[in-house]
Scaffold this motif. Sequence first.
Motif, PDB file in Angstrom:
ATOM      1  N   THR A 293      76.846  73.048  60.603  1.00 54.08           N
ATOM      2  CA  THR A 293      77.120  71.642  60.900  1.00 54.08           C
ATOM      3  C   THR A 293      76.798  70.718  59.727  1.00 54.08           C
ATOM      4  OG1 THR A 293      74.937  71.490  61.956  1.00 54.08           O
ATOM      5  CG2 THR A 293      76.844  71.889  63.380  1.00 54.08           C
ATOM      6  N   ASP A 294      75.904  71.169  58.822  1.00 55.87           N
ATOM      7  CA  ASP A 294      75.570  70.331  57.661  1.00 55.87           C
ATOM      8  C   ASP A 294      76.742  70.202  56.698  1.00 55.87           C
ATOM      9  OD1 ASP A 294      73.102  70.049  58.734  1.00 55.87           O
ATOM     10  OD2 ASP A 294      72.023  71.219  57.220  1.00 55.87           O
ATOM     11  N   LYS A 295      77.689  71.130  56.795  1.00 59.49           N
ATOM     12  CA  LYS A 295      78.852  71.092  55.910  1.00 59.49           C
ATOM     13  C   LYS A 295      79.945  70.158  56.432  1.00 59.49           C
ATOM     14  CE  LYS A 295      78.201  76.063  55.004  1.00 59.49           C
ATOM     15  NZ  LYS A 295      78.857  77.393  55.105  1.00 59.49           N
ATOM     16  N   LEU A 296      79.804  69.704  57.671  1.00 59.91           N
ATOM     17  CA  LEU A 296      80.880  68.972  58.321  1.00 59.91           C
ATOM     18  C   LEU A 296      80.672  67.461  58.269  1.00 59.91           C
ATOM     19  CD1 LEU A 296      81.165  71.160  61.555  1.00 59.91           C
ATOM     20  CD2 LEU A 296      82.225  71.537  59.311  1.00 59.91           C
ATOM     21  N   THR A 297      81.761  66.740  58.275  1.00 62.36           N
ATOM     22  CA  THR A 297      81.695  65.284  58.389  1.00 62.36           C
ATOM     23  C   THR A 297      81.382  64.933  59.840  1.00 62.36           C
ATOM     24  OG1 THR A 297      84.038  65.026  58.944  1.00 62.36           O
ATOM     25  CG2 THR A 297      83.457  65.090  56.605  1.00 62.36           C
ATOM     26  N   SER A 298      81.043  63.666  60.087  1.00 61.17           N
ATOM     27  CA  SER A 298      80.720  63.246  61.445  1.00 61.17           C
ATOM     28  C   SER A 298      81.907  63.444  62.391  1.00 61.17           C
ATOM     29  CB  SER A 298      80.288  61.776  61.456  1.00 61.17           C
ATOM     30  OG  SER A 298      81.312  60.941  60.929  1.00 61.17           O
ATOM     31  N   GLN A 299      83.115  63.162  61.888  1.00 60.12           N
ATOM     32  CA  GLN A 299      84.309  63.350  62.725  1.00 60.12           C
ATOM     33  C   GLN A 299      84.548  64.830  63.003  1.00 60.12           C
ATOM     34  OE1 GLN A 299      85.767  61.431  64.665  1.00 60.12           O
ATOM     35  NE2 GLN A 299      87.796  60.769  63.983  1.00 60.12           N
ATOM     36  N   ARG A 301      82.254  67.094  63.170  1.00 63.27           N
ATOM     37  CA  ARG A 301      81.245  67.526  64.132  1.00 63.27           C
ATOM     38  C   ARG A 301      81.668  67.158  65.563  1.00 63.27           C
ATOM     39  NH1 ARG A 301      77.470  66.385  59.914  1.00 63.27           N
ATOM     40  NH2 ARG A 301      77.226  64.218  60.571  1.00 63.27           N
ATOM     41  N   ARG A 302      82.250  65.959  65.718  1.00 67.15           N
ATOM     42  CA  ARG A 302      82.730  65.564  67.052  1.00 67.15           C
ATOM     43  C   ARG A 302      83.826  66.520  67.531  1.00 67.15           C
ATOM     44  NH1 ARG A 302      83.018  60.295  64.576  1.00 67.15           N
ATOM     45  NH2 ARG A 302      81.193  59.030  65.098  1.00 67.15           N
ATOM     46  N   ILE A 303      84.723  66.852  66.633  1.00 68.27           N
ATOM     47  CA  ILE A 303      85.821  67.757  66.999  1.00 68.27           C
ATOM     48  C   ILE A 303      85.288  69.146  67.285  1.00 68.27           C
ATOM     49  CG2 ILE A 303      87.884  68.897  66.102  1.00 68.27           C
ATOM     50  CD1 ILE A 303      88.572  66.280  64.676  1.00 68.27           C
ATOM     51  N   ALA A 304      84.303  69.597  66.515  1.00 68.88           N
ATOM     52  CA  ALA A 304      83.702  70.910  66.758  1.00 68.88           C
ATOM     53  C   ALA A 304      83.048  70.948  68.140  1.00 68.88           C
ATOM     54  CB  ALA A 304      82.671  71.225  65.673  1.00 68.88           C
ATOM     55  N   GLU A 305      82.369  69.869  68.507  1.00 60.66           N
ATOM     56  CA  GLU A 305      81.737  69.801  69.829  1.00 60.66           C
ATOM     57  C   GLU A 305      82.786  69.822  70.933  1.00 60.66           C
ATOM     58  OE1 GLU A 305      78.437  67.101  72.258  1.00 60.66           O
ATOM     59  OE2 GLU A 305      79.095  66.496  70.262  1.00 60.66           O
ATOM     60  N   ALA A 306      83.893  69.139  70.693  1.00 57.87           N
ATOM     61  CA  ALA A 306      84.977  69.132  71.680  1.00 57.87           C
ATOM     62  C   ALA A 306      85.583  70.525  71.831  1.00 57.87           C
ATOM     63  CB  ALA A 306      86.048  68.125  71.275  1.00 57.87           C
ATOM     64  N   ILE A 307      85.735  71.231  70.721  1.00 58.64           N
ATOM     65  CA  ILE A 307      86.287  72.590  70.764  1.00 58.64           C
ATOM     66  C   ILE A 307      85.351  73.515  71.534  1.00 58.64           C
ATOM     67  CG2 ILE A 307      86.794  74.620  69.336  1.00 58.64           C
ATOM     68  CD1 ILE A 307      87.978  72.708  67.266  1.00 58.64           C
ATOM     69  N   LEU A 308      84.047  73.336  71.360  1.00 60.01           N
ATOM     70  CA  LEU A 308      83.082  74.145  72.095  1.00 60.01           C
ATOM     71  C   LEU A 308      83.184  73.916  73.599  1.00 60.01           C
ATOM     72  CD1 LEU A 308      79.880  73.948  69.860  1.00 60.01           C
ATOM     73  CD2 LEU A 308      81.227  75.984  70.407  1.00 60.01           C
ATOM     74  N   ILE A 331      91.000  70.151  62.246  1.00 53.48           N
ATOM     75  CA  ILE A 331      90.724  71.517  62.680  1.00 53.48           C
ATOM     76  C   ILE A 331      90.991  72.505  61.550  1.00 53.48           C
ATOM     77  CG2 ILE A 331      91.504  73.361  64.226  1.00 53.48           C
ATOM     78  CD1 ILE A 331      91.848  71.273  66.404  1.00 53.48           C
ATOM     79  N   ASN A 332      92.047  72.288  60.790  1.00 57.84           N
ATOM     80  CA  ASN A 332      92.316  73.151  59.637  1.00 57.84           C
ATOM     81  C   ASN A 332      91.194  73.050  58.609  1.00 57.84           C
ATOM     82  OD1 ASN A 332      94.755  74.181  60.588  1.00 57.84           O
ATOM     83  ND2 ASN A 332      95.958  72.501  59.719  1.00 57.84           N
ATOM     84  N   ASN A 333      90.663  71.839  58.429  1.00 55.46           N
ATOM     85  CA  ASN A 333      89.515  71.665  57.527  1.00 55.46           C
ATOM     86  C   ASN A 333      88.294  72.406  58.049  1.00 55.46           C
ATOM     87  OD1 ASN A 333      91.011  70.053  55.793  1.00 55.46           O
ATOM     88  ND2 ASN A 333      90.315  68.134  56.702  1.00 55.46           N
ATOM     89  N   LEU A 334      88.105  72.362  59.366  1.00 58.02           N
ATOM     90  CA  LEU A 334      86.999  73.097  59.983  1.00 58.02           C
ATOM     91  C   LEU A 334      87.131  74.590  59.726  1.00 58.02           C
ATOM     92  CD1 LEU A 334      86.543  71.367  63.471  1.00 58.02           C
ATOM     93  CD2 LEU A 334      84.774  71.697  61.761  1.00 58.02           C
ATOM     94  N   SER A 336      88.601  76.069  57.327  1.00 62.46           N
ATOM     95  CA  SER A 336      88.359  76.349  55.912  1.00 62.46           C
ATOM     96  C   SER A 336      86.870  76.324  55.596  1.00 62.46           C
ATOM     97  CB  SER A 336      89.104  75.325  55.051  1.00 62.46           C
ATOM     98  OG  SER A 336      88.836  75.525  53.684  1.00 62.46           O
ATOM     99  N   LYS A 337      86.156  75.310  56.104  1.00 64.30           N
ATOM    100  CA  LYS A 337      84.725  75.177  55.798  1.00 64.30           C
ATOM    101  C   LYS A 337      83.884  76.269  56.446  1.00 64.30           C
ATOM    102  CE  LYS A 337      84.651  70.172  55.019  1.00 64.30           C
ATOM    103  NZ  LYS A 337      84.054  68.857  55.432  1.00 64.30           N
ATOM    104  N   VAL A 338      84.263  76.662  57.647  1.00 62.73           N
ATOM    105  CA  VAL A 338      83.483  77.664  58.375  1.00 62.73           C
ATOM    106  C   VAL A 338      83.913  79.081  57.990  1.00 62.73           C
ATOM    107  CG1 VAL A 338      82.841  78.486  60.682  1.00 62.73           C
ATOM    108  CG2 VAL A 338      83.123  76.040  60.264  1.00 62.73           C
ATOM    109  N   GLY A 339      85.123  79.214  57.458  1.00 68.71           N
ATOM    110  CA  GLY A 339      85.609  80.525  57.041  1.00 68.71           C
ATOM    111  C   GLY A 339      86.195  81.334  58.177  1.00 68.71           C
ATOM    112  N   VAL A 340      86.954  80.668  59.060  1.00 69.07           N
ATOM    113  CA  VAL A 340      87.588  81.348  60.193  1.00 69.07           C
ATOM    114  C   VAL A 340      89.065  80.976  60.219  1.00 69.07           C
ATOM    115  CG1 VAL A 340      85.465  81.403  61.548  1.00 69.07           C
ATOM    116  CG2 VAL A 340      87.018  79.440  61.765  1.00 69.07           C
ATOM    117  N   SER A 341      89.811  81.606  61.149  1.00 68.99           N
ATOM    118  CA  SER A 341      91.253  81.349  61.195  1.00 68.99           C
ATOM    119  C   SER A 341      91.760  80.926  62.569  1.00 68.99           C
ATOM    120  CB  SER A 341      92.022  82.605  60.757  1.00 68.99           C
ATOM    121  OG  SER A 341      91.703  83.699  61.597  1.00 68.99           O
TER     122      SER A 341
END
Length: 352
Positions: A293-299, A301-308, A331-334, A336-341
């Motif tokens: 989560t430290d690699k992510l922007t605030s927006q 992080r919100r999208i990541a929480e929504a995906i969860l 989501i595409n940026n996520l 890339s940063k997390v290293g998933v597809s």
Amino acid sequence: MTIGKNILLLGLWLSCGVLHAQYYFAGELGAENANKEVYLSLIEDFRKSSRPYADQFVSRTRSDSLGRFEFRGNMLNISNRIYSIHLDGCASESLENGHSATQCDQIQSINFIASNQDTLYFPSSFAGQIFCTIEAANPNAADLLSVEEERLFMAQDFAEVQSPASLKLRSEHWYDKWKAMGLASGEPLTELYIYTFLSERSSLTREHYLDKLQTDTYFQGLLERLQLKYPEASFTELYARELQADQAMLMGDADLLPWPTLLLAGLLLLSLLLNAGLYRGLRKAKTNSTPITDKLTSQERRIAEAILSDATNKEIAQQLFISHSTVKTHINNLYSKVGVSNREELKKQLKL
């Protein structure tokens, strides 16, 4: 179909509903939607009101050759509940296997309030649009449709937010508007529906809701209204639990939080790890790693929480007042940063 004919049919259906004390929901989907699956759902869990879920289905029918459909019966609750009717454009087999939760983008739906005694009619518009109007004697039947129309205006308003000060002003304006609209309806279910998206954890309105929870008695009043009108309903209990949890979080009251037992178990586990000599290795691994989560922007992080929480791209766009294409970009940026597809891999990494 003319307006006069609609009124005549509605009157006949209303009288039929009164005589037989059963619900009757009918509507027009247009000839282009002939012979399509149509579903009626009961929404007891207000956190699952933004799209169809297979575990909420009450009945299924198929539109006729002209695109007309109907549901009738005597099995609904005698008091108001939130229901949904949706037209499914995907294969019925995949729907029953759960595709409606995240995958099918060919669903058109409408949420409404009704009881077992109600007759509702859903005409198609002059432009051929469906699920845009409700004709009913129940004064609250179309409340949720009005709420969704206002949400579109709110989304447009929030799209212009460019600073924290602007966000605060708009949040205050819309909070007052939603509060007035809910109270004016005289129906706690309408207020509960509004609460659902104002308090959504990944929504831009969440922070303002928490502020109001500390300074305004409105949400406590809503609980009292729900308990008075729907004392045994599961959604009343769910709302009470959510409200208590949010209040406990704000107050820092450990007695109201259901985690003391988990805390003790965690301390015991930590003790075992120390005795086994594993603590040093775990601490080193933690020191050398950076939380995702430290690699992510605030927006992001919100999208990541929504995906969860299994939100769809459409729901994320609604919650954050951004376009569907912007959600896809984030989501595409996520990925890339997390290293998933894909989403499943992303959720696994975020839960680590």
